[in-house]
Write an enzyme that holds these catalytic residues in place. Sequence first.
Site, PDB file in Angstrom:
ATOM      1  N   PHE A 251      -3.065 -15.693  -2.179  1.00 41.53           N
ATOM      2  CA  PHE A 251      -2.651 -14.820  -1.189  1.00 41.53           C
ATOM      3  C   PHE A 251      -1.925 -15.798  -0.098  1.00 41.53           C
ATOM      4  O   PHE A 251      -1.735 -15.376   0.959  1.00 41.53           O
ATOM      5  CB  PHE A 251      -3.622 -13.733  -0.443  1.00 41.53           C
ATOM      6  CG  PHE A 251      -4.022 -12.811  -1.640  1.00 41.53           C
ATOM      7  CD1 PHE A 251      -3.324 -11.613  -1.687  1.00 41.53           C
ATOM      8  CD2 PHE A 251      -5.093 -12.983  -2.316  1.00 41.53           C
ATOM      9  CE1 PHE A 251      -3.640 -10.715  -2.532  1.00 41.53           C
ATOM     10  CE2 PHE A 251      -5.417 -12.057  -3.560  1.00 41.53           C
ATOM     11  CZ  PHE A 251      -4.834 -10.936  -3.373  1.00 41.53           C
ATOM     12  N   CYS A 262      -3.330  -0.086  -1.325  1.00 42.07           N
ATOM     13  CA  CYS A 262      -4.751  -0.761  -0.897  1.00 42.07           C
ATOM     14  C   CYS A 262      -4.644  -1.340   0.495  1.00 42.07           C
ATOM     15  O   CYS A 262      -5.403  -0.901   1.178  1.00 42.07           O
ATOM     16  CB  CYS A 262      -5.330  -1.593  -1.974  1.00 42.07           C
ATOM     17  SG  CYS A 262      -5.877  -0.931  -3.642  1.00 42.07           S
TER      18      CYS A 262
END
Length: 476
Positions: A251, A262
């Site tokens: 990430f 999400c």
Amino acid sequence: MRLVIIGSGYVGLVSGACLAELGHHVMCVDNDASKVEQLRAGQIPIYEPQLSEMISRNVAQGRLGFTSQLPALSKEIHAIMVAVGTPPRTNGSADLSAIFAVAQEVAAKAVHPQMVIIKSTVPVGTGDSVQALMHKARPGMHFSVISNPEFLREGSAIDDFMAPDRIVVGAGDETARNTLRALYAPLERTGTQVICMGRREAELVKCAANAFLATKIAFINEMADLCEAVGADVEEVAHGIGLDERIGAAFLQAGPGYGGSCFPKDTTALQAIAQEHGVNLRLVETVIASNEARKRSMGRRISKALHGDLTGRVVAVLGLTFKPDTDDMRDSPSLALIDALQRAGATVQVFDPQGMNRARMHLHDVHFADNAYLCAEGADCIALATHWPEFATLDAERLGQLVRKKVLVDLRNFLDPQAFLNAGFAVHAIGRPPQQPRRHNLVAAQRHRARNQAREAFINGAKQRPHPALQDGMNG
């Protein structure tokens, strides 16, 4: 074990298929009768790699079925899994009406004590509310409500379910915990860690994990802006900090901001539940605001690449879904990008390998192309918004012959910049200084094309001319 899964959306379908693959007998229930008919006919309403094949296999083997009516909840049913949607309300809090409706129906139809597994992402305290609601509806019936959050990434959901980082079980009694261990025993035997904790703790784990990952994305995107300002490469910076075991590389890919079902929903839900309890989550609030600003700013990047004026310009947007290997358009950065381009006066042409049908529900006044090359035809700029693997093999030379102006804005740092520079494109990426094609590269490329064209003309001409021996005969 015999299970009933209520809700045949993304989480319910994946969970049902995978649990059947593990050897359990699963009946998926959905109140959308048309969806149930589709599933029975083998038509999967979402795109997820491996899912269609897994569903077909387990239906054929009699371990997976679909119905629009909740079956009798007798002692033959070992557990009921709830996987209905919890969409955000206008204030960011989760809409739990579907969860409570399911709880009411299960309580009414139960003829035997039941374990209710909440798979849906819910705010902390939901399990307590469900338990109280069911006890009030059926005071003489025992219901054990368990939190078992999902950690499925769209595009890799099957692998995430079958080889998870961990399985979180939030239950207050040992019987419930043992039931969940039996459910996931095939995975635990292969090394997956099953973590048991309190129900409230388990409910917090999912939202807290996603909020932390969203924070990493927002951080590296801000570092990308700084890299551009000082002339550094964000990918080198991300690599350097990602090697720190305390940080990790995951990430830390700079881009146009996070989207999907999400991260946006879970961060706003976490913020809403904190506000409800009088707690300030300043970091989470900043991440949400930073990401929204990030998505809106992508249009300005394209405007800058085209020297500030988008009026009458044609922009080809490649990739529409919020990530590859899904057809999900929810909160996709491409939506904010296209809206900004249209507001600035640009004409937009789009293509996505899987998201075109869903994109038509969200986008208006755009041209939907059948492939990436048709999308680029006549464009003043190509913008890569989603890094689908097939885009990595695009022919830069061919694209260069189709566009009106050779400008590439790679919002994912995914395409080979050198290939596009060699084809004469100006290349603008995230967290890197813009690159202009070098003149000698352009001249070399033009000469290379000229040589190829001359060679092809010679070969074609030779094919059309008769052999000299035949030529003499023809003249005679």
